[in-house]
Design a protein around this motif. Structure first.
Motif, PDB file in Angstrom:
ATOM      1  N   GLN A  36       0.819  -1.142  -0.045  1.00 50.84           N
ATOM      2  CA  GLN A  36       0.211  -0.070  -0.029  1.00 50.84           C
ATOM      3  C   GLN A  36       1.018   1.264   0.298  1.00 50.84           C
ATOM      4  N   LEU A  37       2.069   1.297   0.432  1.00 51.16           N
ATOM      5  CA  LEU A  37       2.999   2.387   0.505  1.00 51.16           C
ATOM      6  C   LEU A  37       4.286   2.104  -0.169  1.00 51.16           C
ATOM      7  N   PRO A  62       0.559   6.681  -7.744  1.00 49.51           N
ATOM      8  CA  PRO A  62      -0.238   6.412  -8.642  1.00 49.51           C
ATOM      9  C   PRO A  62      -1.726   6.291  -8.615  1.00 49.51           C
ATOM     10  N   ALA A  63      -2.424   6.884  -9.469  1.00 47.67           N
ATOM     11  CA  ALA A  63      -4.120   7.091  -9.361  1.00 47.67           C
ATOM     12  C   ALA A  63      -4.431   7.786  -8.258  1.00 47.67           C
ATOM     13  N   ALA A  68       2.437  10.750  -1.074  1.00 48.46           N
ATOM     14  CA  ALA A  68       2.691  10.020   0.081  1.00 48.46           C
ATOM     15  C   ALA A  68       4.105  10.929   0.807  1.00 48.46           C
ATOM     16  N   PHE A  69       4.087  10.640   2.095  1.00 51.61           N
ATOM     17  CA  PHE A  69       5.559  11.414   2.597  1.00 51.61           C
ATOM     18  C   PHE A  69       6.280  10.424   3.473  1.00 51.61           C
ATOM     19  N   HIS A 188       0.731   7.539   3.472  1.00 50.98           N
ATOM     20  CA  HIS A 188      -0.192   7.842   2.216  1.00 50.98           C
ATOM     21  C   HIS A 188      -1.766   7.906   2.697  1.00 50.98           C
ATOM     22  N   THR A 189      -2.343   8.842   2.394  1.00 49.34           N
ATOM     23  CA  THR A 189      -3.683   9.146   3.116  1.00 49.34           C
ATOM     24  C   THR A 189      -4.443   9.856   1.987  1.00 49.34           C
ATOM     25  N   ASN A 190      -5.585   9.003   1.616  1.00 47.04           N
ATOM     26  CA  ASN A 190      -6.704   9.935   0.729  1.00 47.04           C
ATOM     27  C   ASN A 190      -7.903  10.429   1.829  1.00 47.04           C
TER      28      ASN A 190
END
Length: 244
Positions: A36-37, A62-63, A68-69, A188-190
């Motif tokens: 996922q990361l 991607p997409a 991400a940090f 990484h967060t949406n």
């Protein structure tokens, strides 16, 4: 004779081939599910800011319009203090920037547990809430401890006052260096809902810096002193106050 046995042989070969392919596909699916990361060491990370002991990088995903940090830091506190903070289900409020509420819920253990938290967002953006699964593992030989935090948005009923974050993946890696600890934080967060990517991306640098600086201060508080790591057969089992 050989022709009469061929169908049976072919069926066995086909069964073995099918089993092998199923195993390979399952392994690929599992690997994809875990990936996922972005890798900590992959090319493409861009250094965005550096302080005395913290460096923050970002990378496109991607997409996704949200980057991400990765934050790398050396904290002037031992790993036992940090883990005492991390296992406290309410500690998010103490050190994570903009975390306004946090608590554990449901059945869980040291290695696999659940937490709920709320993050304040800049006005007029609606605050976000998280339902998180937290998995912790550690190896006595290396001293390294890794925590994986993954959003499970349907893990509990939604709150009407917040927007539920449906995708968030975080990795914390703690590496002891004597009385200090190296920390690597990848996330990484949406954030879901109508929030522009540029706004979130502008916050990515300050959040880990402020949070890590505060984590170092919090880990020095009296309540987090004098803890020890408990291992069983070389694997981290718990973090507890030292016995007198």
């Amino acid at each position: 004779m050989h022709n009469l046995k061929a169908p049976g042989i072919n069926r066995r070969v086909w069964a073995l081939t099918t089993l092998l392919m199923t195993t390979i596909v399952s392994a690929m699916v599992s690997a994809t599910a875990l990936a996922q990361l972005p890798d900590e060491n992959t090319d493409g990370w861009s250094l965005r800011k550096e302080t005395d002991n913290i460096r923050v990088f970002t990378i496109d995903q991607p997409a996704s319009s949200f980057q991400a940090f990765k934050a790398e830091a050396v904290l002037d506190v031992p790993i036992e203090n940090l883990m005492a903070v991390m296992v406290n289900p309410k500690s998010c409020v103490e050190w994570v920037h903009n975390c306004s509420e946090s608590y554990a819920f449901g059945d869980g253990s040291f290695h696999d547990r659940y937490a709920y938290s709320v993050n304040n967002m800049p006005w007029p953006v609606t605050d976000r809430d998280y339902v998180i699964r937290i998995r912790t593992r550690g190896d006595q030989a290396t001293g390294e401890i890794v925590m994986d935090l993954n959003a499970i948005p349907d893990g509990r009923e939604k709150e009407s006052d917040y927007v539920r974050v449906d995708k968030s993946d975080t990795l914390y890696r703690f590496i002891p260096e004597g009385d200090r600890t190296r920390m690597i934080w990848v996330q990484h967060t949406n954030p879901n809902g109508s929030i522009p990517g540029w706004l979130v991306n502008t916050l990515l640098v300050d959040i880990p810096i402020r949070s890590i600086e505060q984590l170092e201060r919090v880990a020095r508080r009296d309540r987090y002193q004098n803890h020890e790591l408990v291992y069983d057969d070389g694997k981290l089992k718990d973090v507890v106050p030292e016995t007198q």
